[in-house]
Scaffold this motif. Structure first.
Motif, mmCIF file in Angstrom:
data_model
loop_
_atom_site.group_PDB
_atom_site.id
_atom_site.type_symbol
_atom_site.label_atom_id
_atom_site.label_comp_id
_atom_site.label_asym_id
_atom_site.label_seq_id
_atom_site.Cartn_x
_atom_site.Cartn_y
_atom_site.Cartn_z
ATOM 1 N N UNK A 142 -17.133 23.958 -62.146
ATOM 2 C CA UNK A 142 -17.540 23.366 -60.886
ATOM 3 C C UNK A 142 -16.528 22.273 -60.371
ATOM 4 N N UNK A 143 -15.823 21.737 -61.114
ATOM 5 C CA UNK A 143 -14.697 20.878 -60.952
ATOM 6 C C UNK A 143 -13.707 21.678 -60.364
ATOM 7 N N UNK A 144 -13.259 22.781 -60.799
ATOM 8 C CA UNK A 144 -12.211 23.599 -60.511
ATOM 9 C C UNK A 144 -12.567 24.062 -59.071
ATOM 10 N N UNK A 145 -13.733 24.543 -58.973
ATOM 11 C CA UNK A 145 -14.208 25.193 -57.633
ATOM 12 C C UNK A 145 -13.941 24.127 -56.295
ATOM 13 N N UNK A 146 -14.575 22.932 -56.635
ATOM 14 C CA UNK A 146 -14.356 21.667 -55.701
ATOM 15 C C UNK A 146 -13.078 21.534 -55.542
ATOM 16 N N UNK A 147 -12.008 21.387 -56.660
ATOM 17 C CA UNK A 147 -10.820 20.967 -56.336
ATOM 18 C C UNK A 147 -10.201 21.978 -55.371
ATOM 19 N N UNK A 148 -10.529 23.129 -55.369
ATOM 20 C CA UNK A 148 -10.156 24.116 -54.365
ATOM 21 C C UNK A 148 -10.606 23.695 -52.814
ATOM 22 N N UNK A 149 -11.702 23.314 -52.993
ATOM 23 C CA UNK A 149 -12.563 22.966 -51.592
ATOM 24 C C UNK A 149 -11.603 21.644 -51.020
ATOM 25 N N UNK A 150 -11.256 20.797 -52.025
ATOM 26 C CA UNK A 150 -10.568 19.494 -51.408
ATOM 27 C C UNK A 150 -9.139 19.734 -51.255
ATOM 28 N N UNK A 151 -8.610 20.900 -51.792
ATOM 29 C CA UNK A 151 -6.975 21.185 -51.905
ATOM 30 C C UNK A 151 -6.504 20.588 -50.391
ATOM 31 N N UNK A 152 -5.198 19.949 -50.409
ATOM 32 C CA UNK A 152 -4.641 19.208 -49.655
ATOM 33 C C UNK A 152 -3.177 20.263 -49.519
ATOM 34 N N UNK A 162 -10.997 24.734 -48.206
ATOM 35 C CA UNK A 162 -12.178 24.848 -47.100
ATOM 36 C C UNK A 162 -12.296 23.816 -46.393
ATOM 37 N N UNK A 163 -12.485 22.522 -46.888
ATOM 38 C CA UNK A 163 -12.515 21.356 -46.098
ATOM 39 C C UNK A 163 -11.475 20.847 -45.232
ATOM 40 N N UNK A 164 -10.264 20.818 -45.604
ATOM 41 C CA UNK A 164 -9.077 20.794 -44.762
ATOM 42 C C UNK A 164 -8.997 21.988 -43.878
ATOM 43 N N UNK A 165 -9.464 23.129 -43.918
ATOM 44 C CA UNK A 165 -9.439 24.267 -43.042
ATOM 45 C C UNK A 165 -10.348 24.112 -41.768
ATOM 46 N N UNK A 166 -11.380 23.410 -42.254
ATOM 47 C CA UNK A 166 -12.511 22.849 -41.205
ATOM 48 C C UNK A 166 -11.809 21.931 -40.413
ATOM 49 N N UNK A 167 -11.374 20.810 -40.893
ATOM 50 C CA UNK A 167 -10.665 19.952 -40.110
ATOM 51 C C UNK A 167 -9.472 20.359 -39.230
ATOM 52 N N UNK A 168 -8.797 21.288 -39.732
ATOM 53 C CA UNK A 168 -7.628 21.962 -38.749
ATOM 54 C C UNK A 168 -8.347 22.736 -37.842
ATOM 55 N N UNK A 174 -5.259 17.185 -41.605
ATOM 56 C CA UNK A 174 -5.817 17.452 -42.850
ATOM 57 C C UNK A 174 -5.872 16.010 -44.011
ATOM 58 N N UNK A 175 -6.679 16.087 -44.616
ATOM 59 C CA UNK A 175 -6.803 14.790 -45.600
ATOM 60 C C UNK A 175 -6.674 14.965 -47.201
ATOM 61 N N UNK A 176 -6.061 14.093 -47.722
ATOM 62 C CA UNK A 176 -5.990 13.913 -49.297
ATOM 63 C C UNK A 176 -7.250 13.291 -50.000
ATOM 64 N N UNK A 177 -8.141 14.252 -49.940
ATOM 65 C CA UNK A 177 -9.561 13.714 -50.191
ATOM 66 C C UNK A 177 -9.642 13.008 -51.727
ATOM 67 N N UNK A 178 -8.810 13.495 -52.570
ATOM 68 C CA UNK A 178 -9.055 12.930 -53.941
ATOM 69 C C UNK A 178 -7.978 11.723 -54.270
ATOM 70 N N UNK A 179 -7.408 11.361 -53.242
ATOM 71 C CA UNK A 179 -6.176 10.493 -53.289
ATOM 72 C C UNK A 179 -6.713 9.100 -52.669
ATOM 73 N N UNK A 180 -7.417 9.070 -51.527
ATOM 74 C CA UNK A 180 -7.387 7.956 -50.747
ATOM 75 C C UNK A 180 -8.879 7.201 -51.435
ATOM 76 N N UNK A 184 -12.458 8.840 -52.328
ATOM 77 C CA UNK A 184 -12.206 9.719 -53.498
ATOM 78 C C UNK A 184 -13.253 9.603 -54.449
ATOM 79 N N UNK A 185 -13.895 8.702 -54.886
ATOM 80 C CA UNK A 185 -14.854 8.508 -55.883
ATOM 81 C C UNK A 185 -16.066 9.249 -55.271
ATOM 82 N N UNK A 186 -16.316 9.377 -53.990
ATOM 83 C CA UNK A 186 -17.637 9.665 -53.280
ATOM 84 C C UNK A 186 -17.487 11.172 -53.355
ATOM 85 N N UNK A 187 -16.211 11.876 -53.062
ATOM 86 C CA UNK A 187 -15.940 13.092 -53.067
ATOM 87 C C UNK A 187 -16.251 13.735 -54.447
#
Length: 316
Positions: A142-152, A162-168, A174-180, A184-187
């Motif tokens: 599941x973590x690998x799947x969602x890491x692709x979803x959050x990929x920056x 997927x999420x950054x494509x939605x923003x674009x 685009x955002x670095x969801x796992x760094x900020x 990032x804890x919420x994501x």
């Protein structure tokens, strides 16, 4: 290789012979104390395994936690002092507390909403299968799947997240969801909720279906509808199931490790107690500190387990 395989087969054969011997001895027990003897033969091996595999390692962990960071020095509480004085470890405790507070509440809320919405609908089986499916995936998967979803990737570059494509698509950067931090804890928490919501839905849906129809009909006759029916009939009727799901998910959130380790490695202020326990014990050569963190986890989990057992006994 063949020799090791032979040793394994020999060990299994010896274990099977011992079990057969114990069962034979138990079956031959007669007389006034026959039941007691048979109980000892059947329960005894289990108690020995629990003592060897759980109680003894727990004692060793506690001893190691009070012998310095290396786990081999003189008696010292320096490891426990480090837990509450080091900034990174205090941040891990705060992060763990956030996980324990948010994951059970949100997962149960979403699961209960699913259970009520899809209950007795034509697509109930399909909807519940799709919602429960994440439970069949390992935490790492599941973590690998969602890491692709959050990929920056930079906004100008083609996106695979997927999420950054939605923003674009909507003209946003685009955002670095796992760094900020702290978002990032919420994501990361979203991943655990995605997994556990299906479990909550399954258990709570079964509990709702078990409510006697005459109770519901009586409440409707008395004028209960919508929210009042849910609040005064459904919730009290599924209270035991709610407590079980709440404590189970809370324990899973308290021990969370795979998601954090796979997606961020505990960097960017996302580490939790279990991740620090692993890092201290196996990568930083501080087994004493790792043992202290393990003891902390044990202390935090114990009240939840005791409360759950107490509630289940009251229900039974």
């Amino acid at each position: 290789m063949a020799w090791k395989f032979g040793q394994m087969l020999l060990a299994l054969a010896v274990l099977a012979a011992l079990i057969a011997l114990l069962l034979f001895a138990a079956s031959r027990a007669r007389g006034k104390h026959g039941d007691t003897v048979r109980a000892i033969f059947f329960v005894g091996p289990t108690l020995v395994l629990v003592a060897v595999g759980l109680i003894w390692p727990t004692i060793l962990t506690i001893v190691q936690s009070v012998r310095g960071a290396s786990g081999s020095g003189a008696f010292s509480l320096v490891n426990y002092a480090s837990i509450f004085t080091r900034d990174d470890l205090r941040q891990s405790i705060i992060n763990t507390a956030v996980w324990v507070l948010l994951v059970p509440v949100l997962a149960i809320g979403i699961g209960l909403l699913y259970a009520i919405i899809v209950d007795r609908t034509p697509i109930e089986s399909v909807a519940k299968t799709l919602i429960f499916m994440p439970m069949a995936i390992s935490m790492v998967g599941a973590s690998v799947i969602w890491k692709f979803v959050y990929e920056y990737r930079p906004t100008q570059a083609p996106q695979i997240g997927l999420l950054n494509q939605f923003l674009k698509t909507f003209g946003l950067d685009t955002q670095q969801f796992l760094i900020e931090f702290p978002w990032n804890n919420l994501f990361l928490i979203v991943v655990m909720i995605w997994i556990q919501a299906g479990f909550a839905m399954t258990v709570l849906s079964a509990a709702i279906k078990a409510i006697p129809e005459d109770i519901i009909e009586a409440a409707k006759i008395d004028g209960a509808t919508g929210w009042s029916l849910f609040r005064f009939v459904t919730l009290p009727s599924i209270r035991a199931s709610l407590i079980m799901v709440l404590t189970t998910i809370a324990i899973a959130a308290l021990k969370v490790f795979d998601i954090v380790r796979t997606m961020t490695g505990g960097n960017f202020r996302t580490s939790v107690v279990a991740n620090d326990f692993y890092s201290s014990s196996f990568t930083q050569n501080q087994p004493g500190l790792g043992s202290a963190l393990a003891v902390l986890l044990f202390v935090l989990v114990s009240p939840i387990i005791f409360y759950n057992v107490r509630q289940l006994r009251q229900v039974s």
